[in-house]
Design a protein around this motif. Structure first.
Motif, PDB file in Angstrom:
ATOM      1  N   TYR A  63       0.603  -1.198  -0.182  1.00  0.00           N
ATOM      2  CA  TYR A  63      -0.083   0.004  -0.082  1.00  0.00           C
ATOM      3  C   TYR A  63       1.050   1.457  -0.104  1.00  0.00           C
ATOM      4  O   TYR A  63       0.526   2.284  -0.778  1.00  0.00           O
ATOM      5  CB  TYR A  63      -0.936  -0.056   1.336  1.00  0.00           C
ATOM      6  N   ASN A  64       1.917   1.406   0.738  1.00  0.00           N
ATOM      7  CA  ASN A  64       2.621   2.456   0.941  1.00  0.00           C
ATOM      8  C   ASN A  64       3.382   2.960  -0.060  1.00  0.00           C
ATOM      9  O   ASN A  64       4.059   4.002  -0.145  1.00  0.00           O
ATOM     10  CB  ASN A  64       3.412   2.684   2.275  1.00  0.00           C
ATOM     11  N   VAL A  65       3.466   2.156  -1.185  1.00  0.00           N
ATOM     12  CA  VAL A  65       4.262   2.630  -2.427  1.00  0.00           C
ATOM     13  C   VAL A  65       3.517   3.431  -3.343  1.00  0.00           C
ATOM     14  O   VAL A  65       3.941   3.814  -4.496  1.00  0.00           O
ATOM     15  CB  VAL A  65       4.720   1.352  -3.207  1.00  0.00           C
ATOM     16  N   GLY A 108      -3.931  -1.837  -2.912  1.00  0.00           N
ATOM     17  CA  GLY A 108      -3.137  -2.838  -3.509  1.00  0.00           C
ATOM     18  C   GLY A 108      -3.027  -3.160  -5.043  1.00  0.00           C
ATOM     19  O   GLY A 108      -2.279  -3.987  -5.362  1.00  0.00           O
ATOM     20  N   SER A 109      -3.831  -2.292  -5.851  1.00  0.00           N
ATOM     21  CA  SER A 109      -3.900  -2.399  -7.368  1.00  0.00           C
ATOM     22  C   SER A 109      -3.330  -1.103  -7.851  1.00  0.00           C
ATOM     23  O   SER A 109      -3.538   0.015  -7.540  1.00  0.00           O
ATOM     24  CB  SER A 109      -5.258  -2.783  -7.850  1.00  0.00           C
ATOM     25  N   GLN A 441      -4.644   6.121  -2.186  1.00  0.00           N
ATOM     26  CA  GLN A 441      -3.845   7.156  -2.659  1.00  0.00           C
ATOM     27  C   GLN A 441      -2.981   7.482  -1.647  1.00  0.00           C
ATOM     28  O   GLN A 441      -1.902   8.081  -1.859  1.00  0.00           O
ATOM     29  CB  GLN A 441      -4.643   8.295  -3.161  1.00  0.00           C
ATOM     30  N   HIS A 442      -3.315   7.234  -0.510  1.00  0.00           N
ATOM     31  CA  HIS A 442      -2.561   7.587   0.833  1.00  0.00           C
ATOM     32  C   HIS A 442      -1.856   6.676   1.528  1.00  0.00           C
ATOM     33  O   HIS A 442      -1.257   6.947   2.571  1.00  0.00           O
ATOM     34  CB  HIS A 442      -3.489   8.605   1.818  1.00  0.00           C
ATOM     35  N   GLU A 447      -5.676   5.204   6.025  1.00  0.00           N
ATOM     36  CA  GLU A 447      -4.513   6.353   5.984  1.00  0.00           C
ATOM     37  C   GLU A 447      -5.156   7.435   5.127  1.00  0.00           C
ATOM     38  O   GLU A 447      -4.577   8.418   5.258  1.00  0.00           O
ATOM     39  CB  GLU A 447      -3.438   5.656   5.094  1.00  0.00           C
ATOM     40  N   GLY A 448      -6.175   7.223   4.446  1.00  0.00           N
ATOM     41  CA  GLY A 448      -6.862   8.340   3.732  1.00  0.00           C
ATOM     42  C   GLY A 448      -7.803   9.549   4.618  1.00  0.00           C
ATOM     43  O   GLY A 448      -7.692   9.081   5.767  1.00  0.00           O
TER      44      GLY A 448
END
Length: 822
Positions: A63-65, A108-109, A441-442, A447-448
């Protein structure tokens, strides 16, 4: 902070089925129990991803990439792009490696975007790694996969740059499955599709890759539509079955620079304070020393009434556009011709209600004719526009899921089910998908900045993390399928409980018992709009839905004072036939000419400007209110007859249970709204302009109420946008000189600087004839109210204070509901 229900990213049924068949590794991870701190806001909508650097090295996750720039390497081989050949390959020379921008389409996509069209001068010209579609059979014109997975997988087996020989037996099985799924699209029969790994020029499902953690900081990349894994074998880029996966299908991601910017609406805002916008009143100078303001009181405002999900209502093709799209703004706000025909000729609602005729349908990037404040069939709450308002201090957004079965049935432009429950379930799904998309996105779940909440405690946690608390409500004419026809209810108490429980489980906490039409719960508040507009349409709709016209009476004065509890078995003396007929004619909106003054005393329509629905709250309506109270849900009193509203107040007042008037005049009389405030409830009005907005905020903020319902000296007054609700946003007067003096401006807390908002090629301001064209201009509208209102400066200050204490007032109201004795 996460919501209690977080559906995973919603994929096409075919993709899910094939992925399961192929035993795809790395399924979607479950939600976290709590969210890390929100990432710092940026001022650029198209921030060069290669410049995004973390303050410290953290472990990579799937996710964090997101929205960052990487080299992709497998066993010493790097992915690169051959611009001349128009394809991707591999190289052992790191200097020749191509930077890939990882743009999330869901949790994740990703699209794997490269920048070999950057010199074309076109925003959005880029390439991405995906599967080719040489026969033009796999995609519709939105980039959605509609082909057959089985044919696609079989075709891939014939290409020279794909290793698939061992999958042949499995491919036959997949082909058989595909042939049985008629909904996937037309059969390709003997068409030689011959797909391959390809350099795509436009985003589509064929370019979506699921990123999965495999071993530490190594990842696999799985084609969403085929379930096959990307890999590097024999110095070639390949696709293989999951059953054949090895370390050649594992990639390391190394952060780099040089990626393209992905097209996006700009925030046109810069965070000046590293801590970000204020979350608490004590952090803002204007409130810091005010007596009665507590340390944990929330700073910010609430939009008590919005329709972010209305792009799916009454059939799904009335309101063009969407608050998000997996491929971004270029698809979410592209061209309304898809719904409204050439030059908007079939945009019937807009033609009937605003007089806007033919218009340029192009959205991104030019937006020549829309959005605008009075353009009622074009989406105005794209997620980046909402984010801009959030940066200005919006802390709570109430989104009302909205529907009308009759209007859906008569609407020729529809693609969705008109059934009331199905329509609301679809909008709930879309809201959770939107939350997931913003999370993606975040950097991952929770996290958003956009988080759906189901309790005031959860809302306080979300706001404390610097995020927007989103409340789900329902505003529909046939709530829980509970209409009535000729006075006979179309639901039972058992069905009400079952459907209410389902909505509660899905996160709904706010209900309108009645909206626009009479239903099994009670009578509605008539729309007294003049002209042959939406009022007349709704009047006819009520006839179709209920089998009877609105039954009018002279408005009873007894509902105006506290303590009135109407007798449910009592009715006023019916009007005579002629009187009732005159009331019906006057209501229709096709008004008679004005009566000459000398004939006024003889006018038989005298007094018909005081029309009230004779229907109050029914026995089933009483039951619904009791069930809402039992679940500690918020009760909206707008759109309901004055009799019914008074009955709701009579039922809730002894329990110290506040109710809501969320959008102004639809709540009945000023006296009723005063009663709501006195009972500790929320009263809000539509967002307006300059002096009018000052008057509304101060009036609502100073309604008589007990001191325990106040935030220090302030009652707190939110506003209602009613965005996307077939309602105009505020227009705005102004001059070029005033516009020049407005920008740039800072937020009320002084921590964010705003410039003129840009989306694509267009700058949106308040003085270009479009007014509040979209939701992102509410910060500008607040600044304009402060600078250009002709009200006394002390009154303007009071209005601002009432607005920015409204989020705390809303939370206190919700907490009183939770603490009310049963």
């Amino acid at each position: 902070m996460t919501s209690p229900i977080r559906p995973g990213s919603h994929k096409a049924l075919a993709s899910i089925f094939i992925a399961a068949t192929l035993s795809l590794p790395g399924c979607m991870e479950s939600s976290q129990d709590s969210a890390p701190e929100q990432a710092e806001e940026t001022s650029s909508a198209q921030q060069p991803p290669g410049t995004i650097q973390a303050d410290k090295q953290i472990d990579q996750t799937r996710y964090n990439v997101a929205n960052q720039c990487y080299l992709l390497e497998s066993n010493g081989q790097y992915l690169n792009a051959d611009a001349q050949a128009g394809r991707y390959g591999v190289t052992a020379d790191r200097a020749s490696a191509t930077p890939f921008y990882l743009r999330p389409t869901a949790l994740g996509s990703y699209l794997l975007v490269t920048d070999y069209r950057r010199n074309s001068g076109e925003i959005g010209e880029f390439d991405m790694l995906g599967i080719s579609d040489p026969a033009g059979e796999f995609l519709d014109d939105t980039g959605t996969f509609i082909g057959e997975v089985s044919y696609l997988v079989a075709g891939l087996g014939d290409t020279t740059n794909v290793v698939l020989d061992p999958i042949a037996p499995l491919g036959s099985a997949v082909r058989a499955i595909g042939e049985s799924l008629e909904f996937l699209g037309d059969q390709l029969a003997e068409t030689d599709v011959n797909p391959a790994l390809s350099m795509l020029a436009q985003p589509s499902d064929l370019g979506v890759w699921q990123l999965n953690n495999v071993d530490g900081d190594r990842f696999s990349l799985v084609s969403q539509v085929t379930g096959l894994l990307l890999g590097v074998r024999d110095n070639q880029l390949t696709l293989v079955s999951p059953s054949l996966a090895d370390d050649s299908n594992q990639f390391e991601l190394t952060k780099t620079t040089g990626c393209p910017g992905y097209p996006e609406a700009e925030l046109s805002a810069e965070v000046l304070d590293k801590q970000g916008p204020a979350n608490y009143l004590k952090e803002v100078d204007r409130f810091r020393n005010i007596q009665g303001i507590d340390q944990d009181d929330v700073f910010g405002f609430v939009d008590t009434h919005s329709h972010v999900s209305a792009y799916e209502f009454i059939g799904g093709r009335i309101n063009y556009g969407a608050p998000f799209h997996r491929f971004g703004v270029t698809h979410a706000l592209k061209d309304c011709e898809a719904n409204h025909g050439p030059w908007g000729a079939t945009g019937f609602v807009e033609l009937a209600t605003t007089g806007i005729g033919l218009h340029d349908t192009q959205g991104w990037p030019s937006f020549n004719d829309w959005p605008r404040n009075n353009s009622l069939q074009h989406h105005q709450s794209y997620y980046r526009w909402l984010e801009r308002a959030h940066l200005s201090g919006m802390k709570i957004l109430v989104n009302h899921l909205v529907h009308n079965e009759v209007l859906c049935a008569i609407n020729p432009q529809k693609q969705n089910d008109c059934d009331p429950m199905e329509a609301i379930l679809l909008q709930i799904q879309r809201m959770y998908e939107m939350q997931d998309y913003i999370d993606a996105q975040h950097g991952g779940p929770g996290e958003g900045w956009f988080q759906i909440v189901t309790s005031p405690g959860q809302a306080r946690e979300v706001i404390g993390d610097g995020k927007l608390a989103v409340v789900l409500g329902i505003e529909m004419s046939k709530v829980f399928r509970c209409g009535e026809f000729q006075g006979v209810a179309e639901c039972t108490r058992e069905e009400i409980v079952e459907r209410l429980d389902k909505m509660y489980q899905l996160g709904v906490r706010n209900i309108f018992p009645v909206h626009k039409f009479d239903n099994a719960f009670g009578g509605h508040l008539p729309d007294l709009s003049s002209g042959v507009g939406i009022g007349a349409v709704l009047y006819g709709g009520n006839m179709l839905e209920t089998g009877h016209p609105v039954e009018f009476e002279q408005c009873p004065e007894e509902v105006e004072y506290t303590g009135y509890e109407p007798d449910q078995n009592a009715t006023l003396q019916p009007f005579g036939l002629v009187d009732q007929l005159l009331y019906q004619i006057d209501y229709l909106g096709d008004r008679f000419p004005e009566t000459p003054e000398e004939l006024a005393d003889m006018d038989p329509r005298r007094g018909t400007d005081q029309l009230c629905n004779r229907r109050g709250l029914s026995d089933l309506g009483d039951f619904l209110i009791q069930e809402l109270i039992r679940r500690k849900m918020m009760i909206e009193t707008d759109h309901i007859s004055r009799k019914a509203a008074a009955r709701i107040l009579a039922l809730t007042e002894p329990l110290d249970y506040p109710v809501i008037n969320s959008h102004g005049g639809w709540g009945g009389t000023e006296a009723l709204r005063d009663r709501i405030a006195a009972q500790g409830g929320i009263t809000s009005s539509f967002g307006a302009t300059r002096g009018d907005w000052v008057d509304k905020l101060t009036r609502n903020g100073h309604r008589p109420r007990n001191d325990r319902f106040k935030v220090g000296p302030f009652g707190g007054s939110g506003f209602a946008s009613d965005v996307n609700g077939i309602a105009q946003l505020a227009s705005n007067p102004g001059t070029p000189e005033q516009e020049a003096g407005l920008y740039p401006f800072t937020s009320i807390d002084g921590r964010v600087r705003f410039d003129k908002q840009r989306t694509g090629d267009r700058e949106f301001g308040l003085y270009d004839g479009r007014g509040v064209a979209h939701y992102g201009l509410y910060p500008d509208q607040i600044a304009d109210m402060i600078r250009n209102s002709d009200r006394d400066p002390a009154q303007i200050d009071d209005a601002v204070n009432q607005l920015f204490t409204s989020a705390e007032a809303y939370l206190r109201m919700w907490e009183r509901i939770e603490n009310a004795p049963l």
